[in-house]
Scaffold this motif. Structure first.
Motif, mmCIF file in Angstrom:
data_model
loop_
_atom_site.group_PDB
_atom_site.id
_atom_site.type_symbol
_atom_site.label_atom_id
_atom_site.label_comp_id
_atom_site.label_asym_id
_atom_site.label_seq_id
_atom_site.Cartn_x
_atom_site.Cartn_y
_atom_site.Cartn_z
ATOM 1 N N GLY A 81 0.847 -1.197 0.000
ATOM 2 C CA GLY A 81 0.000 0.000 0.000
ATOM 3 C C GLY A 81 0.874 1.235 0.000
ATOM 4 O O GLY A 81 1.859 1.311 0.732
ATOM 5 N N THR A 82 0.525 2.205 -0.843
ATOM 6 C CA THR A 82 1.304 3.436 -0.842
ATOM 7 C C THR A 82 0.348 4.628 -0.944
ATOM 8 O O THR A 82 -0.871 4.461 -1.019
ATOM 9 N N ASN A 83 0.934 5.833 -0.905
ATOM 10 C CA ASN A 83 0.107 7.028 -0.981
ATOM 11 C C ASN A 83 0.662 7.961 -2.055
ATOM 12 O O ASN A 83 1.747 8.520 -1.875
ATOM 13 N N THR A 84 -0.064 8.102 -3.155
ATOM 14 C CA THR A 84 0.388 9.006 -4.217
ATOM 15 C C THR A 84 -0.378 10.335 -4.196
ATOM 16 O O THR A 84 -0.158 11.187 -5.044
ATOM 17 N N ASP A 85 -1.284 10.503 -3.212
ATOM 18 C CA ASP A 85 -1.998 11.785 -3.091
ATOM 19 C C ASP A 85 -1.037 12.908 -2.711
ATOM 20 O O ASP A 85 -1.218 14.055 -3.125
ATOM 21 N N VAL A 86 -0.030 12.586 -1.904
ATOM 22 C CA VAL A 86 0.948 13.597 -1.473
ATOM 23 C C VAL A 86 1.678 14.129 -2.714
ATOM 24 O O VAL A 86 1.768 15.337 -2.941
ATOM 25 N N TYR A 87 2.164 13.209 -3.533
ATOM 26 C CA TYR A 87 2.849 13.566 -4.776
ATOM 27 C C TYR A 87 1.893 14.335 -5.700
ATOM 28 O O TYR A 87 2.254 15.364 -6.276
ATOM 29 N N GLY A 88 0.671 13.830 -5.830
ATOM 30 C CA GLY A 88 -0.307 14.453 -6.725
ATOM 31 C C GLY A 88 -0.595 15.890 -6.321
ATOM 32 O O GLY A 88 -0.640 16.790 -7.168
ATOM 33 N N PHE A 89 -0.770 16.095 -5.025
ATOM 34 C CA PHE A 89 -1.049 17.453 -4.526
ATOM 35 C C PHE A 89 0.130 18.378 -4.837
ATOM 36 O O PHE A 89 -0.059 19.488 -5.342
ATOM 37 N N LEU A 90 1.338 17.932 -4.555
ATOM 38 C CA LEU A 90 2.518 18.806 -4.740
ATOM 39 C C LEU A 90 2.790 19.077 -6.216
ATOM 40 O O LEU A 90 3.122 20.194 -6.592
ATOM 41 N N GLN A 91 2.632 18.052 -7.046
ATOM 42 C CA GLN A 91 2.804 18.279 -8.489
ATOM 43 C C GLN A 91 1.825 19.334 -8.976
ATOM 44 O O GLN A 91 2.186 20.232 -9.734
ATOM 45 N N ALA A 92 0.575 19.207 -8.544
ATOM 46 C CA ALA A 92 -0.457 20.143 -9.002
ATOM 47 C C ALA A 92 -0.144 21.560 -8.527
ATOM 48 O O ALA A 92 -0.194 22.509 -9.311
ATOM 49 N N VAL A 93 0.206 21.699 -7.251
ATOM 50 C CA VAL A 93 0.413 23.045 -6.713
ATOM 51 C C VAL A 93 1.662 23.680 -7.330
ATOM 52 O O VAL A 93 1.668 24.879 -7.637
ATOM 53 N N GLU A 94 2.679 22.861 -7.572
ATOM 54 C CA GLU A 94 3.930 23.425 -8.093
ATOM 55 C C GLU A 94 3.891 23.591 -9.613
ATOM 56 O O GLU A 94 4.243 24.641 -10.132
ATOM 57 N N GLN A 95 3.455 22.550 -10.316
ATOM 58 C CA GLN A 95 3.502 22.588 -11.792
ATOM 59 C C GLN A 95 2.360 23.410 -12.395
ATOM 60 O O GLN A 95 2.575 24.171 -13.317
ATOM 61 N N VAL A 96 1.160 23.199 -11.867
ATOM 62 C CA VAL A 96 0.001 23.897 -12.458
ATOM 63 C C VAL A 96 -0.255 25.214 -11.719
ATOM 64 O O VAL A 96 -0.485 26.245 -12.335
ATOM 65 N N GLY A 97 -0.174 25.188 -10.391
ATOM 66 C CA GLY A 97 -0.417 26.404 -9.599
ATOM 67 C C GLY A 97 0.777 27.346 -9.566
ATOM 68 O O GLY A 97 0.654 28.474 -9.105
ATOM 69 N N LYS A 98 1.943 26.851 -10.043
ATOM 70 C CA LYS A 98 3.175 27.672 -10.056
ATOM 71 C C LYS A 98 3.434 28.281 -8.671
ATOM 72 O O LYS A 98 3.704 29.475 -8.527
ATOM 73 N N PHE A 99 3.279 27.442 -7.643
ATOM 74 C CA PHE A 99 3.402 27.918 -6.260
ATOM 75 C C PHE A 99 4.386 27.015 -5.517
ATOM 76 O O PHE A 99 4.285 25.797 -5.577
ATOM 77 N N THR A 100 5.324 27.640 -4.805
ATOM 78 C CA THR A 100 6.288 26.877 -4.000
ATOM 79 C C THR A 100 5.939 27.079 -2.527
ATOM 80 O O THR A 100 6.016 28.206 -2.017
ATOM 81 N N PRO A 101 5.541 26.003 -1.824
ATOM 82 C CA PRO A 101 5.051 26.183 -0.452
ATOM 83 C C PRO A 101 6.111 26.609 0.589
ATOM 84 O O PRO A 101 5.763 27.240 1.580
ATOM 85 N N GLY A 102 7.363 26.277 0.346
ATOM 86 C CA GLY A 102 8.410 26.541 1.356
ATOM 87 C C GLY A 102 8.399 27.988 1.830
ATOM 88 O O GLY A 102 8.398 28.902 1.009
ATOM 89 N N GLY A 103 8.368 28.188 3.159
ATOM 90 C CA GLY A 103 8.438 29.526 3.745
ATOM 91 C C GLY A 103 7.131 30.310 3.703
ATOM 92 O O GLY A 103 7.078 31.459 4.159
ATOM 93 N N LYS A 104 6.047 29.696 3.190
ATOM 94 C CA LYS A 104 4.784 30.435 3.010
ATOM 95 C C LYS A 104 3.788 30.146 4.146
ATOM 96 O O LYS A 104 3.994 29.256 4.949
ATOM 97 N N ARG A 105 2.690 30.928 4.134
ATOM 98 C CA ARG A 105 1.605 30.737 5.106
ATOM 99 C C ARG A 105 0.447 30.008 4.412
ATOM 100 O O ARG A 105 -0.049 30.480 3.377
ATOM 101 N N ALA A 106 0.045 28.881 4.976
ATOM 102 C CA ALA A 106 -1.008 28.075 4.347
ATOM 103 C C ALA A 106 -2.130 27.784 5.340
ATOM 104 O O ALA A 106 -1.884 27.604 6.537
#
Ligand SMILES: NC(=O)c1ccc[n+]([C@@H]2O[C@H](COP(=O)([O-])OP(=O)(O)OC[C@H]3O[C@@H](n4cnc5c(N)ncnc54)[C@H](OP(=O)(O)O)[C@@H]3O)[C@@H](O)[C@H]2O)c1
Length: 282
Positions: free
Chosen positions: A97-122
């Motif tokens: 069993g694995t979890n690809t939702d973590v990868y999916g979320f980050l790919q979407a936010v970084e590649q499509v949303g053009k957003f880098t979470p590091g150092g930000k307020r979420a």
């Protein structure tokens, strides 16, 4: 013929069969992606069925992502940390069993949303299974501040009880109740606002949103995990408020692409998967 299935209940709105089949067909694989709608009392039987030679694996969705764990041989990737499995795949005789939702979320936010979470307020709205993957992804990406807001505050506390330990020095994490008055100060200076509640989803919750429009931070990326409809009421209001918006479809496709590669050993045709998913949603 070989099979991959999606396990959940109910499954009438799932678009995974459409875009996963498009990827299998693209590679001319002798396999069908099918719906294994499963109630809780049949979950162990469905998982046992995956062990048959003709079955390559499965996606797991609501409400089984946590309860499926005892029926697997082991967990890998992000699944042990998140405590939820969205993909089952085989290695030899073993069911992993694995979890690809973590990868999916980050790919979407970084590649499509053009957003880098590091150092930000979420700020994350919701504390269910999807929120677990999102919170873990954001903590691992080293957000500076993270608030998790949920209707049932105990569930948000419990989520951070499990995942807060991954926060390092200089990272502040907190849970609050999902109420407009409570959220108002928390949302000041927010860079990323993620809806992980089911509010806005096609069906009985479609005309609901998690907070009043006046609270939407116009300088933030507003990200709704709900993918059907493609633009939820929340995203429509965010767009009107002048915020950048991102819908849930890219995460769905990217988590599916990672799963496809585990099941088949082939490179996922991501563009074809996107196209099939978009046309399935109309
Ligand atoms: N884009 C993707 O790839 C992707 C992946 C996973 C999930 N999703 C979507 O994300 C959403 C959540 O999925 P999930 O797996 O986390 O579901 P879940 O575990 O059932 O959690 C549902 C969440 O919604 C909240 N909620 C439900 N009704 C509410 C209401 N009337 N008022 C306020 N909060 C309410 C719940 O709050 P309580 O705890 O208080 O009940 C909980 O936080 C779904 O729409 C799903 O389709 C998308």
């Amino acid at each position: 013929m070989n099979y991959i299935g999606i396990i959940g209940y109910p499954l009438s709105h799932s678009v995974s069969p459409v875009f996963q089949q498009a990827a299998l067909d693209y590679h001319r694989l002798d396999a069908r992606y099918v719906v294994w709608e499963t109630r809780e009392d049949r979950l162990e039987d469905t998982v046992r069925k995956i062990r048959r030679e003709e079955n390559w694996g499965a996606n797991v969705t609501v409400p089984h992502k946590e309860r499926v764990i005892p029926f697997l041989d082991s967990l890998d990737g992000d699944a042990p940390a998140v405590g939820a499995v969205n993909v089952i795949y085989k290695r030899g005789e073993k069911l992993l069993g694995t979890n690809t939702d973590v990868y999916g979320f980050l790919q979407a936010v970084e590649q499509v949303g053009k957003f880098t979470p590091g150092g930000k307020r979420a700020v994350v709205l919701g504390a269910g299974g999807a929120a677990r993957a999102v919170v873990y992804a954001l903590i691992k990406s080293r957000v500076a501040f993270l608030a998790v807001a949920n209707r049932s505050p105990l569930r948000a506390e419990s989520l951070l009880g499990d995942l807060g330990r991954f926060a390092g020095k200089g990272q502040e994490v907190m849970s609050v109740v999902l109420q407009d008055a409570v959220l108002e100060p928390v949302l000041r200076g927010c860079d990323l606002l993620v809806n992980c509640t089911s509010l806005g989803m096609k069906g009985s919750q479609q005309d609901q949103m998690p907070l009043i429009p006046g609270l939407i931070p116009k300088d933030a990326l507003v990200y709704d995990l709900v993918y059907n409809p493609a633009e939820t009421l929340f995203l429509r209001e965010a767009r009107k408020a002048g915020a950048r918006t991102l819908g849930g479809l890219p995460m769905l496709v990217y988590q599916g692409a990672a799963a496809f590669e585990l099941w088949t050993g082939k490179k996922a045709p991501v563009d074809i998967m996107f196209e099939a998913a978009r046309s399935a949603l109309g």
